[in-house]
Structure formats: structure tokens, C-alpha cells
Design a protein around this motif. Structure first.
Motif, mmCIF file in Angstrom:
data_model
loop_
_atom_site.group_PDB
_atom_site.id
_atom_site.type_symbol
_atom_site.label_atom_id
_atom_site.label_comp_id
_atom_site.label_asym_id
_atom_site.label_seq_id
_atom_site.Cartn_x
_atom_site.Cartn_y
_atom_site.Cartn_z
ATOM 1 N N GLU A 51 0.824 -1.213 0.000
ATOM 2 C CA GLU A 51 0.000 0.000 0.000
ATOM 3 C C GLU A 51 0.858 1.263 0.000
ATOM 4 O O GLU A 51 0.369 2.351 -0.302
ATOM 5 N N ILE A 52 2.149 1.128 0.326
ATOM 6 C CA ILE A 52 3.080 2.266 0.266
ATOM 7 C C ILE A 52 3.704 2.250 -1.124
ATOM 8 O O ILE A 52 4.447 1.328 -1.475
ATOM 9 N N LEU A 53 3.418 3.249 -1.926
ATOM 10 C CA LEU A 53 3.665 3.194 -3.366
ATOM 11 C C LEU A 53 5.121 2.918 -3.718
ATOM 12 O O LEU A 53 5.416 2.089 -4.579
ATOM 13 N N HIS A 54 6.042 3.637 -3.107
ATOM 14 C CA HIS A 54 7.469 3.436 -3.375
ATOM 15 C C HIS A 54 8.155 3.033 -2.068
ATOM 16 O O HIS A 54 8.940 3.786 -1.501
ATOM 17 N N ASN A 55 7.869 1.837 -1.626
ATOM 18 C CA ASN A 55 8.377 1.352 -0.350
ATOM 19 C C ASN A 55 9.703 0.627 -0.564
ATOM 20 O O ASN A 55 9.740 -0.462 -1.137
ATOM 21 N N HIS A 56 10.805 1.214 -0.094
ATOM 22 C CA HIS A 56 12.121 0.618 -0.298
ATOM 23 C C HIS A 56 12.653 -0.091 0.943
ATOM 24 O O HIS A 56 13.785 -0.576 0.941
ATOM 25 N N TYR A 57 11.847 -0.152 2.012
ATOM 26 C CA TYR A 57 12.244 -0.917 3.197
ATOM 27 C C TYR A 57 12.094 -2.402 2.884
ATOM 28 O O TYR A 57 11.081 -2.829 2.327
ATOM 29 N N LEU B 204 -8.917 7.232 -2.402
ATOM 30 C CA LEU B 204 -8.648 6.531 -1.155
ATOM 31 C C LEU B 204 -7.926 5.215 -1.456
ATOM 32 O O LEU B 204 -7.096 4.755 -0.670
ATOM 33 N N PHE B 205 -8.213 4.638 -2.631
ATOM 34 C CA PHE B 205 -7.666 3.339 -2.999
ATOM 35 C C PHE B 205 -6.604 3.412 -4.104
ATOM 36 O O PHE B 205 -5.820 2.483 -4.268
ATOM 37 N N PHE B 206 -6.603 4.484 -4.877
ATOM 38 C CA PHE B 206 -5.696 4.602 -6.033
ATOM 39 C C PHE B 206 -5.198 6.047 -6.098
ATOM 40 O O PHE B 206 -5.860 6.915 -6.641
ATOM 41 N N GLN B 207 -4.023 6.269 -5.524
ATOM 42 C CA GLN B 207 -3.538 7.638 -5.341
ATOM 43 C C GLN B 207 -2.622 8.128 -6.461
ATOM 44 O O GLN B 207 -2.328 9.311 -6.551
ATOM 45 N N CYS B 208 -2.121 7.224 -7.285
ATOM 46 C CA CYS B 208 -1.113 7.612 -8.286
ATOM 47 C C CYS B 208 -1.704 7.589 -9.690
ATOM 48 O O CYS B 208 -2.903 7.421 -9.876
ATOM 49 N N GLY B 209 -0.851 7.760 -10.688
ATOM 50 C CA GLY B 209 -1.296 7.717 -12.073
ATOM 51 C C GLY B 209 -1.246 6.301 -12.621
ATOM 52 O O GLY B 209 -0.591 5.415 -12.067
ATOM 53 N N THR B 210 -1.929 6.078 -13.739
ATOM 54 C CA THR B 210 -2.001 4.750 -14.348
ATOM 55 C C THR B 210 -0.722 4.399 -15.089
ATOM 56 O O THR B 210 -0.458 3.222 -15.343
ATOM 57 N N GLY B 211 0.107 5.382 -15.433
ATOM 58 C CA GLY B 211 1.340 5.059 -16.142
ATOM 59 C C GLY B 211 2.147 6.276 -16.512
ATOM 60 O O GLY B 211 1.808 7.413 -16.159
ATOM 61 N N HIS B 212 3.243 6.046 -17.241
ATOM 62 C CA HIS B 212 4.176 7.100 -17.607
ATOM 63 C C HIS B 212 4.958 6.683 -18.843
ATOM 64 O O HIS B 212 4.941 5.516 -19.254
ATOM 65 N N ASN C 283 -4.094 2.152 2.365
ATOM 66 C CA ASN C 283 -3.136 2.889 3.180
ATOM 67 C C ASN C 283 -3.804 3.315 4.495
ATOM 68 O O ASN C 283 -4.781 4.067 4.480
ATOM 69 N N LYS C 284 -3.269 2.836 5.611
ATOM 70 C CA LYS C 284 -3.901 3.105 6.911
ATOM 71 C C LYS C 284 -4.004 4.596 7.209
ATOM 72 O O LYS C 284 -4.993 5.066 7.782
ATOM 73 N N GLU C 285 -2.953 5.342 6.852
ATOM 74 C CA GLU C 285 -2.951 6.791 7.089
ATOM 75 C C GLU C 285 -4.115 7.460 6.366
ATOM 76 O O GLU C 285 -4.830 8.306 6.927
ATOM 77 N N LEU C 286 -4.303 7.093 5.102
ATOM 78 C CA LEU C 286 -5.398 7.683 4.321
ATOM 79 C C LEU C 286 -6.761 7.244 4.850
ATOM 80 O O LEU C 286 -7.694 8.050 4.922
ATOM 81 N N ILE C 287 -6.865 5.960 5.184
ATOM 82 C CA ILE C 287 -8.142 5.462 5.709
ATOM 83 C C ILE C 287 -8.531 6.250 6.952
ATOM 84 O O ILE C 287 -9.686 6.676 7.106
ATOM 85 N N LEU D 45 -14.860 12.358 4.404
ATOM 86 C CA LEU D 45 -14.685 12.743 3.004
ATOM 87 C C LEU D 45 -15.272 11.697 2.071
ATOM 88 O O LEU D 45 -15.075 10.493 2.260
ATOM 89 N N PHE D 46 -16.003 12.144 1.077
ATOM 90 C CA PHE D 46 -16.605 11.276 0.057
ATOM 91 C C PHE D 46 -17.522 10.207 0.675
ATOM 92 O O PHE D 46 -17.593 9.079 0.181
ATOM 93 N N SER D 47 -18.220 10.558 1.734
ATOM 94 C CA SER D 47 -19.079 9.581 2.414
ATOM 95 C C SER D 47 -20.229 9.113 1.531
ATOM 96 O O SER D 47 -20.827 8.059 1.786
ATOM 97 N N ASP D 48 -20.545 9.900 0.488
ATOM 98 C CA ASP D 48 -21.590 9.475 -0.450
ATOM 99 C C ASP D 48 -21.110 8.335 -1.346
ATOM 100 O O ASP D 48 -21.927 7.659 -1.981
ATOM 101 N N PHE D 49 -19.802 8.132 -1.385
ATOM 102 C CA PHE D 49 -19.248 7.141 -2.311
ATOM 103 C C PHE D 49 -18.433 6.039 -1.638
ATOM 104 O O PHE D 49 -18.126 5.033 -2.264
ATOM 105 N N ILE D 50 -18.069 6.227 -0.378
ATOM 106 C CA ILE D 50 -17.203 5.258 0.300
ATOM 107 C C ILE D 50 -17.933 4.640 1.483
ATOM 108 O O ILE D 50 -18.518 5.343 2.313
ATOM 109 N N ASN D 51 -17.909 3.307 1.559
ATOM 110 C CA ASN D 51 -18.516 2.572 2.666
ATOM 111 C C ASN D 51 -17.425 2.337 3.717
ATOM 112 O O ASN D 51 -16.717 1.320 3.699
ATOM 113 N N TYR D 52 -17.283 3.280 4.624
ATOM 114 C CA TYR D 52 -16.160 3.253 5.564
ATOM 115 C C TYR D 52 -16.138 2.029 6.489
ATOM 116 O O TYR D 52 -15.057 1.482 6.746
#
Length: 465
Positions: A228-234, A335-343, A399-403, A411-418
Motif C-alpha cells: 500500500e506504500i507506493l514506493h516502499n524501499h524498506y 482513497l484506494f488509487f492515489q497515483c497515475g495509471t502510467g508514464h 493505506n492506513k494513514e489515508l483510511i 470525506l466522500f461519504s456518499d461514495f465510500i462505505n467506511y
């Protein structure tokens, strides 16, 4: 290096875009880890590599449009270097291989540029991205370091981007080779990974295979159970049954051409029901986005299609709700897809990103949206053309932080089932990624086929134990 006729032609094409002035190219220098002679792996500046092909530090070059001269500035090996490194191919010989006949010592560049400026001639240079070249350029051109990027030549940037964006046949062969080697490495990783191993052990095997191929890594390995961490190098976690492994890694050929692949697979022999459900949603988004790749299509629209596909799947699982189009327009999917689809991809894994995303991934007609979360991380938006090489890499990330932040704000409660999302807070992330070249009428995946369906991956994992 390619045949010298290729570098000569590339420079001719570039020169044809200018009526006068000097084009200044700064090669990269060695970068010390902790003292001068203990350096990181050297990587030449990609634009310098594209036009001159010489993978040697401390070089610079000019193309003088007015005087029709092409000069490389550099030094032959010193006695000390001969003692420590042994006799290597001379700089003069390397220059001959790229069609450059005139070689001058490094100190001659300063007087050449000063004379040109004294005569009122334009000196075009690209925005520097390394501190040492910033210092050299600032001193050479008598420009404050903070003003270098604004003083750099937009005309030069656009000329380079327009040329490097369209990959030639010899470039596609290199990228295809890199992607095929990477596919083999990814397959080996799926076969060899076991519960109880550390992430670093798997990453070490990837790096070993990249070096053994004759090239190197195209970028630092992302090998993690915290996908869930996009560029996780650990890479210090021990792999456990029930977890997912996200492997985002790619090889760069000896010539510098990159690949960029991602697969996600279970540490166990099988995906859990929840893992399979999320994986299938990402795979469908990957298929929907890939199917849209064709000349004339905006990558921005491909990105939105991936977002809608992900949202539709998440809605079917009960994690999202409401109208899919409205949810994506509002940005609820982030909330689920924070980045772009490609480059874009080529000599750089994020091709030409040092020249500025607004010129590489966007256009005068299409400006980048830097305000909306999710869109500001979309590196590619403009219309596709034959010869472009792009990645397709949708994902779902819990991502727990975002959740926590989204939940607390409603935020976006009309679209997200928390309440439903909360059950997935320890899930991790899933990404699937391949590389494609745009062709007339569609696109072609580069490299070998690499397992991407649930059944293919489970068959590999089943036979691995």
C-alpha cells in the motif's frame, strides 16, 4: 553503443530545429558515497547518452548551430587512473564511435562559451537535476543557482522531448530485451519466494540477476509486503503465510534502456478470497486501460477508464457506492488509487522526467492538474503517438494513514462505505504493470508474457513449494 550513423542522424534532427546558437550538454560526474574515490554506480545523463552514446563521467559537449561544429570536452586517462583502473578505450576512440571528430580539454569549454556570449549568441541548456552540474553551470554561465531552471531553454527541452519520445526500432529492441529479462526475473521470484524469507533476500536475488544480465537495475527495487506504500524501499520484513508480496522491479540494459514491471503474488500457495477479489479488480482495470492504448487517444482518458474500472469493482465488493462516474469525478477513488495509471519509458524509467512533466507528459493544449489528489501524480496525460513507450500500472492500495484521515473527515461519504473499508486496513496493496509501445491501430506489449491471472500465479506458487 549503437552504430555511429544513429548518433549522427539524431544530432542532425536536433540541429534542424534551431536556426542559431549553441546547444550545451552536461554529462554526469561520479558521485561519492563517503569520500571522493568511493563512488556510487555511475549513470550517464540520458540526453547525453541519447545524442553521444558515451557512458563516461566528466564530459560535456556542444553543438554549435552557427559554425556547424560538434565538440566533446573531456580528458584522456591520467597516469594515476591508468595505475588504478588499467588501460581502457581512449576518449578519442569513443568519440569516433559516435561520429565526433573534435575533442577538447574540459577547461576549453569556459572560453568557448564566454566567446559565444560576448558575440551575443544564445547558449541553450537543459534544466540540471544534479547539484554538481548546477554549480558548474552557474559558474560557467554566471547565473545564480536558484535561477538556472527558469533560465534553461524551453525550446531546447521541447526539441529533445519531441525527438526522444518516439522510439526507433533499435531502441525498441533494447527495451524489449530489458522487459524480457525482467519478466524472467519476476518469474524466478514467484518460483523461489518462500514463507520465512526476508524481503531483502528476494531483493538481493533480483539485483544479482540484473547484474548477471549485463545491465543493472533501472530503479531501486520495490519488494514489499506493505504494497500500500507506493514506493516502499524498506526490505526488512519476514514473509509470512497470508501476506501479499508486491514486486516492482525492472532491468536496464547495458545501453541504458529501461523496463518497469510489477506483479503481486501471495506468500502462500493461494490467494485468500479477499486477495483474489481485489486482485481481479486490478487485473480488469489493467485490461481495460491496455485495450485503450492507440494513437490519438489521450492517456488522461485511459487513466480515467482505469479509475472507473477500479471503482466499479470496489462498488461490487461493497467498498464503494453511488454513481461510478460521479465518484471518479469527485476523486473518491483516490482513497484506494492515489497515483497515475502510467508514464513514458525509455532511457529513463520515467522517461525525460528531468526535463519537466509539463513538456513530457502534457502539452500546450493539455495542462497538468496539480490540485486534485491523484491527478497531480499522473505523469502522462497527452495524446499518444506511434513510437511512444508507456507503462500501464493500475493498483488498489489500503493505506492506513489515508483510511484514518478520510474516515475522520467523512470525506466522500456518499461514495465510500467506511465500515467495510475498515476490514481491509491491514490488507496491503496490489499493482499489475507492463510496458507497451504504441503502434498504428493499437499497441504491443514489450517483453515476454509474464503470468498475471490468479490461476497462472497460483500454478506457479503451487509448483514452487
Amino acid at each position: 553503443m549503437f552504430n555511429k550513423s544513429i548518433y549522427i542522424k539524431r544530432r542532425q534532427v536536433l540541429k534542424s530545429k534551431f536556426n542559431n546558437g549553441i546547444l550545451l550538454f552536461m554529462g554526469n560526474n561520479e558521485s561519492p558515497m563517503n569520500y571522493r574515490d568511493n563512488t556510487y554506480h555511475f549513470r550517464q545523463d540520458s540526453t547525453f547518452l541519447y545524442y553521444f552514446g558515451i557512458n563516461v563521467p566528466t564530459l560535456s559537449a556542444i553543438i554549435d548551430i552557427d559554425e556547424n561544429r560538434e565538440i566533446i570536452f573531456g580528458a584522456e586517462m591520467t597516469l594515476d587512473e591508468l595505475v588504478w583502473m588499467g588501460r581502457q578505450e581512449s576518449l578519442k576512440s569513443k568519440c569516433e564511435k559516435c561520429g565526433i571528430d573534435e575533442v577538447q580539454i574540459p577547461g576549453a569549454l569556459k572560453s568557448y562559451v564566454e566567446q559565444a556570449e560576448h558575440r551575443g549568441r544564445s547558449v541553450h541548456f537543459l534544466p540540471p537535476y544534479r547539484a554538481d552540474n548546477e554549480i558548474k553551470l552557474a559558474a560557467l554561465l554566471k547565473i545564480d543557482i536558484e535561477e538556472l531552471n527558469t533560465a534553461s531553454s524551453v525550446e531546447f527541452v521541447k526539441a529533445v522531448v519531441s525527438q526522444r519520445s518516439v522510439k526507433s526500432e533499435e531502441e525498441l529492441i533494447e527495451i524489449d530485451k530489458a522487459a524480457s529479462v525482467s519478466a524472467d526475473i519476476h518469474l524466478n521470484v514467484m518460483q523461489a519466494t518462500r514463507p520465512g524469507m526476508y524481503e531483502r533476500e528476494v531483493a538481493a536475488a533480483i539485483h544479482q540477476a540484473a547484474l548477471a544480465s549485463g545491465g543493472n537495475l533501472a530503479y531501486p527495487i520495490i519488494l514489499t509486503v506493505n504494497g500500500e506504500i507506493l514506493h516502499n524501499h524498506y526490505q526488512g520484513n519476514r514473509l509470512k503465510e497470508g501476506q501479499l508480496v508486491l514486486n516492482d522491479s525492472g532491468v536496464e540494459t547495458a545501453g541504458g534502456y529501461a523496463s518497469d514491471l510489477t506483479r503481486t503474488f501471495p506468500v502462500s500457495k493461494r490467494f485468500t478470497i479477499e486477495q483474489k477479489d481485489i486482485y481481479e479488480i486490478v487485473l480488469q482495470a489493467y485490461r481495460d486501460a491496455s485495450a485503450m492504448l492507440s494513437p490519438g487517444t489521450r492517456y488522461l482518458d485511459i487513466h480515467f477508464q482505469a479509475c472507473k474500472s477500479l471503482t466499479l469493482g470496489l462498488k461490487a465488493l461493497g467498498l464503494m457506492k453511488g454513481n461510478v462516474e460521479d465518484a471518479v469525478a469527485a476523486g473518491a477513488h483516490t482513497l484506494f488509487f492515489q497515483c497515475g495509471t502510467g508514464h513514458m519509458m525509455g532511457l529513463d524509467v520515467h522517461d525525460m522526467e528531468d526535463l519537466g512533466e509539463q513538456y513530457v507528459g502534457y502539452s500546450d493544449k493539455l495542462k497538468k492538474n496539480t490540485s486534485q489528489f491523484g491527478l497531480k501524480s499522473l505523469r502522462m496525460g497527452k495524446e499518444l503517438h506511434p513510437g511512444y513507450v508507456v507503462t500501464v500500472e493500475p493498483g488498489i492500495y489500503f493505506n492506513k494513514e489515508l483510511i484514518d484521515r478520510y474516515t475522520a473527515s467523512g470525506l466522500f461519504s456518499d461514495f465510500i462505505n467506511y465500515p467495510a473499508v475498515e476490514k481491509f486496513r491491514n490488507f496491503g496493496g496490489v499493482r499489475i504493470e507492463d510496458d507497451f509501445v504504441i503502434e498504428e491501430g493499437g499497441a504491443r506489449m514489450l517483453g515476454k508474457h509474464l503470468a498475471n491471472t490468479v490461476s497462472e500465479i497460483e500454478d506457479i506458487r503451487d509448483s514452487a513449494f
